[in-house]
Design an enzyme around this catalytic site. Structure first.
Site, PDB file in Angstrom:
ATOM      1  N   LYS A 156      31.424  -6.626   3.769  1.00  0.00           N
ATOM      2  CA  LYS A 156      32.320  -6.503   4.694  1.00  0.00           C
ATOM      3  C   LYS A 156      31.877  -5.601   5.484  1.00  0.00           C
ATOM      4  O   LYS A 156      32.608  -6.239   6.303  1.00  0.00           O
ATOM      5  CB  LYS A 156      33.676  -5.917   3.855  1.00  0.00           C
ATOM      6  CG  LYS A 156      33.919  -6.625   2.277  1.00  0.00           C
ATOM      7  CD  LYS A 156      35.073  -5.697   1.725  1.00  0.00           C
ATOM      8  CE  LYS A 156      34.951  -3.823   1.172  1.00  0.00           C
ATOM      9  NZ  LYS A 156      33.950  -3.947   0.917  1.00  0.00           N
ATOM     10  N   ARG A 212      43.767  -1.852  -0.389  1.00  0.00           N
ATOM     11  CA  ARG A 212      43.437  -1.786  -1.756  1.00  0.00           C
ATOM     12  C   ARG A 212      43.642  -2.230  -2.579  1.00  0.00           C
ATOM     13  O   ARG A 212      43.566  -1.635  -4.361  1.00  0.00           O
ATOM     14  CB  ARG A 212      42.925  -0.411  -1.876  1.00  0.00           C
ATOM     15  CG  ARG A 212      41.545  -0.204  -0.683  1.00  0.00           C
ATOM     16  CD  ARG A 212      40.348  -0.121  -1.045  1.00  0.00           C
ATOM     17  NE  ARG A 212      39.122  -0.426  -0.318  1.00  0.00           N
ATOM     18  CZ  ARG A 212      37.941  -0.053  -0.320  1.00  0.00           C
ATOM     19  NH1 ARG A 212      37.355   0.009  -1.207  1.00  0.00           N
ATOM     20  NH2 ARG A 212      37.457   0.320   1.216  1.00  0.00           N
ATOM     21  N   ARG A 220      21.313   0.839   0.478  1.00  0.00           N
ATOM     22  CA  ARG A 220      22.025   1.584   1.328  1.00  0.00           C
ATOM     23  C   ARG A 220      21.602   1.541   2.341  1.00  0.00           C
ATOM     24  O   ARG A 220      21.282   3.153   1.819  1.00  0.00           O
ATOM     25  CB  ARG A 220      23.289   0.921   1.368  1.00  0.00           C
ATOM     26  CG  ARG A 220      23.965   1.275   2.764  1.00  0.00           C
ATOM     27  CD  ARG A 220      25.345   0.331   2.527  1.00  0.00           C
ATOM     28  NE  ARG A 220      26.538   0.807   1.357  1.00  0.00           N
ATOM     29  CZ  ARG A 220      27.684   1.010   1.649  1.00  0.00           C
ATOM     30  NH1 ARG A 220      27.849  -0.037   2.115  1.00  0.00           N
ATOM     31  NH2 ARG A 220      28.452   1.850   0.935  1.00  0.00           N
ATOM     32  N   ARG A 247      24.957   6.754   1.297  1.00  0.00           N
ATOM     33  CA  ARG A 247      25.822   8.079   1.900  1.00  0.00           C
ATOM     34  C   ARG A 247      25.524   8.403   0.267  1.00  0.00           C
ATOM     35  O   ARG A 247      25.500   8.008  -0.460  1.00  0.00           O
ATOM     36  CB  ARG A 247      27.127   6.492   1.477  1.00  0.00           C
ATOM     37  CG  ARG A 247      27.650   5.867   2.667  1.00  0.00           C
ATOM     38  CD  ARG A 247      28.212   5.014   2.879  1.00  0.00           C
ATOM     39  NE  ARG A 247      29.562   4.479   1.596  1.00  0.00           N
ATOM     40  CZ  ARG A 247      30.161   3.611   1.636  1.00  0.00           C
ATOM     41  NH1 ARG A 247      30.246   3.075   3.081  1.00  0.00           N
ATOM     42  NH2 ARG A 247      31.307   3.379   0.652  1.00  0.00           N
ATOM     43  N   ARG A 260      33.771   3.192  -8.511  1.00  0.00           N
ATOM     44  CA  ARG A 260      34.583   1.819  -6.934  1.00  0.00           C
ATOM     45  C   ARG A 260      34.422   0.361  -7.789  1.00  0.00           C
ATOM     46  O   ARG A 260      35.444  -0.804  -7.117  1.00  0.00           O
ATOM     47  CB  ARG A 260      32.913   1.977  -6.424  1.00  0.00           C
ATOM     48  CG  ARG A 260      33.498   3.673  -5.884  1.00  0.00           C
ATOM     49  CD  ARG A 260      31.632   3.932  -4.644  1.00  0.00           C
ATOM     50  NE  ARG A 260      32.016   2.581  -3.554  1.00  0.00           N
ATOM     51  CZ  ARG A 260      30.826   2.772  -3.142  1.00  0.00           C
ATOM     52  NH1 ARG A 260      29.736   3.026  -3.238  1.00  0.00           N
ATOM     53  NH2 ARG A 260      30.813   2.120  -1.110  1.00  0.00           N
TER      54      ARG A 260
HETATM   55  P1  AP5 Z   1      27.713  -2.964   3.157  1.00  0.00           P
HETATM   56  O1  AP5 Z   1      28.371  -4.406   4.523  1.00  0.00           O
HETATM   57  O2  AP5 Z   1      27.481  -2.078   3.368  1.00  0.00           O
HETATM   58  O3  AP5 Z   1      29.183  -3.456   1.977  1.00  0.00           O
HETATM   59  P2  AP5 Z   1      30.577  -3.475   2.295  1.00  0.00           P
HETATM   60  O4  AP5 Z   1      31.395  -4.470   0.797  1.00  0.00           O
HETATM   61  O5  AP5 Z   1      31.078  -2.941   4.038  1.00  0.00           O
HETATM   62  O6  AP5 Z   1      30.187  -1.702   1.207  1.00  0.00           O
HETATM   63  P3  AP5 Z   1      31.232  -0.518   0.954  1.00  0.00           P
HETATM   64  O7  AP5 Z   1      30.765   0.085  -0.266  1.00  0.00           O
HETATM   65  O8  AP5 Z   1      31.476  -0.281   2.483  1.00  0.00           O
HETATM   66  O9  AP5 Z   1      32.717  -1.341   0.860  1.00  0.00           O
HETATM   67  P4  AP5 Z   1      33.702   0.332  -0.255  1.00  0.00           P
HETATM   68  O10 AP5 Z   1      34.783  -1.002  -0.089  1.00  0.00           O
HETATM   69  O11 AP5 Z   1      33.019   0.162  -1.466  1.00  0.00           O
HETATM   70  O12 AP5 Z   1      33.475   1.075   0.906  1.00  0.00           O
HETATM   71  P5  AP5 Z   1      34.450   1.953   1.765  1.00  0.00           P
HETATM   72  O13 AP5 Z   1      33.934   2.262   2.549  1.00  0.00           O
HETATM   73  O14 AP5 Z   1      35.804   0.913   2.765  1.00  0.00           O
HETATM   74  O15 AP5 Z   1      26.812  -3.477   2.562  1.00  0.00           O
HETATM   75  C1  AP5 Z   1      25.762  -3.246   1.132  1.00  0.00           C
HETATM   76  C2  AP5 Z   1      24.844  -3.099   1.636  1.00  0.00           C
HETATM   77  O16 AP5 Z   1      24.154  -4.653   1.181  1.00  0.00           O
HETATM   78  C3  AP5 Z   1      23.951  -2.908   3.017  1.00  0.00           C
HETATM   79  O17 AP5 Z   1      22.930  -2.400   2.881  1.00  0.00           O
HETATM   80  C4  AP5 Z   1      23.735  -4.019   3.561  1.00  0.00           C
HETATM   81  O18 AP5 Z   1      22.521  -4.103   4.620  1.00  0.00           O
HETATM   82  C5  AP5 Z   1      23.340  -4.819   2.879  1.00  0.00           C
HETATM   83  N1  AP5 Z   1      24.141  -7.040   2.781  1.00  0.00           N
HETATM   84  C6  AP5 Z   1      25.354  -6.916   3.370  1.00  0.00           C
HETATM   85  N2  AP5 Z   1      24.780  -8.310   2.925  1.00  0.00           N
HETATM   86  C7  AP5 Z   1      23.764  -8.417   3.197  1.00  0.00           C
HETATM   87  C8  AP5 Z   1      22.934  -9.981   2.692  1.00  0.00           C
HETATM   88  N3  AP5 Z   1      24.035 -11.244   2.615  1.00  0.00           N
HETATM   89  N4  AP5 Z   1      21.498 -10.051   2.061  1.00  0.00           N
HETATM   90  C9  AP5 Z   1      21.040  -8.648   2.048  1.00  0.00           C
HETATM   91  N5  AP5 Z   1      21.114  -7.533   2.135  1.00  0.00           N
HETATM   92  C10 AP5 Z   1      23.215  -7.488   2.328  1.00  0.00           C
HETATM   93  O19 AP5 Z   1      35.679   3.175   1.302  1.00  0.00           O
HETATM   94  C11 AP5 Z   1      34.461   3.818   0.897  1.00  0.00           C
HETATM   95  C12 AP5 Z   1      35.695   4.593   0.226  1.00  0.00           C
HETATM   96  O20 AP5 Z   1      36.872   5.476   0.819  1.00  0.00           O
HETATM   97  C13 AP5 Z   1      36.292   4.013  -1.474  1.00  0.00           C
HETATM   98  O21 AP5 Z   1      35.466   4.416  -2.496  1.00  0.00           O
HETATM   99  C14 AP5 Z   1      37.603   4.925  -0.791  1.00  0.00           C
HETATM  100  O22 AP5 Z   1      37.476   6.610  -1.888  1.00  0.00           O
HETATM  101  C15 AP5 Z   1      38.254   5.660   0.327  1.00  0.00           C
HETATM  102  N6  AP5 Z   1      38.779   4.274   1.020  1.00  0.00           N
HETATM  103  C16 AP5 Z   1      38.468   2.824   1.631  1.00  0.00           C
HETATM  104  N7  AP5 Z   1      39.728   2.250   1.840  1.00  0.00           N
HETATM  105  C17 AP5 Z   1      40.882   2.760   1.441  1.00  0.00           C
HETATM  106  C18 AP5 Z   1      41.876   2.528   1.137  1.00  0.00           C
HETATM  107  N8  AP5 Z   1      42.509   1.447   1.541  1.00  0.00           N
HETATM  108  N9  AP5 Z   1      42.612   3.274   0.763  1.00  0.00           N
HETATM  109  C19 AP5 Z   1      42.722   3.762  -0.689  1.00  0.00           C
HETATM  110  N10 AP5 Z   1      41.135   4.485   0.019  1.00  0.00           N
HETATM  111  C20 AP5 Z   1      40.165   3.690   1.184  1.00  0.00           C
END
Ligand code: AP5
Length: 213
Positions: free
Chosen positions: A15, A90, A127, A160, A171
């Site tokens: 994402k 979420r 990552r 991370r 997660r």
């Molecule tokens: P990446 O683009 O980093 O993936 P992502 O889907 O953004 O993954 P996240 O881990 O950031 O999502 P998340 O929802 O768990 O975390 P968030 O920060 O939102 O890609 C992943 C890897 O794959 C990278 O290494 C990239 O290079 C590689 N890659 C990507 N695309 C590729 C491709 N096509 N081919 C090959 N490689 C590829 O949330 C973190 C925490 O914050 C949550 O657990 C929660 O505690 C809190 N939080 C966040 N939002 C909320 C909310 N709305 N409500 C409550 N708590 C929240």
């Protein structure tokens, strides 16, 4: 007319990576709730202090904290022509909250990036992110030019704290139990688009361009 793109999908499916590319191309801000929270943790803001423990464990941060952060961010002028949102909603309460931000003239695309747990675990284990600007890399698929250093700002690349096998599992469970049910809400609205996201970045982008342009 504003175009609003919601990056939806399990942790690690891409994402943030895809959202950052779309943001640059469309000159539209990418609002990543995860990044806003991580900034808060880094700066030890009140919100950051309260959110830190939930994030370390892979649990959702309480809605009230997230709402506050998001409302403040969306109210900035740079969102007047639309925005891309990553990591929100979420759960159903958050989907209702986001509904209140939309206006009648908005066109909304909820892009549901789909992929298997195996692909997700592989992506998250490899990552690395820049501790300074948050840019995202993958040790094999999207490596930096110089090992351990961000191509964009020269900052150090780190893993991370929530990218450990145990927290990834948590997660994924939170996604399946709390977040995935929101898809029904968007399906009924006619805003939902499924994207196969296991391929290379250009393959994922190609499917998205066919939808949003
Ligand atoms: P990446 O683009 O980093 O993936 P992502 O889907 O953004 O993954 P996240 O881990 O950031 O999502 P998340 O929802 O768990 O975390 P968030 O920060 O939102 O890609 C992943 C890897 O794959 C990278 O290494 C990239 O290079 C590689 N890659 C990507 N695309 C590729 C491709 N096509 N081919 C090959 N490689 C590829 O949330 C973190 C925490 O914050 C949550 O657990 C929660 O505690 C809190 N939080 C966040 N939002 C909320 C909310 N709305 N409500 C409550 N708590 C929240």
């Amino acid at each position: 007319m504003r175009k609003i793109i919601v990056m939806f999908g399990p942790p690690g499916i891409g994402k943030g990576t895809i959202g950052a590319i779309l943001s640059k191309e469309r000159k539209t801000p990418l609002i990543s709730v995860g990044d806003l929270l991580r900034d808060g943790v880094k700066n030890q803001s009140d919100t950051g202090k309260k959110a830190e423990n939930y994030m370390k464990k892979g649990e959702l941060v309480p809605d009230s904290l997230v709402f506050e952060l998001l409302t403040e961010r969306i109210s900035k002028d740079d969102t007047d022509n639309g925005f891309i949102i990553d990591g929100f909603p979420r759960n159903e309460q958050q989907a209702v909250m986001l509904e209140n931000v939309f206006i009648n003239e908005d066109t909304i695309f909820v892009l549901n990036l789909e992929g298997s747990d195996n692909v997700i675990i592989e992506r998250l284990s490899n990552r690395r992110i820049c501790e300074k600007c948050g840019a995202i890399y993958h040790l094999i698929n999207i490596p930096p030019k110089k090992e351990g250093i961000c191509d964009i700002c020269g900052g150090n690349l780190i893993q991370r704290v929530d990218d450990t096998p145990q927290v990834i599992k948590k997660r994924l469970n939170v996604f399946k139990n709390d977040t995935k049910p929101v898809l029904d809400f968007y399906k009924k609205k006619g805003w939902l688009y499924s994207i196969f996201a296991e391929g290379k970045v250009p393959e994922t982008l190609k499917q998205i361009y066919e939808i949003i342009y």
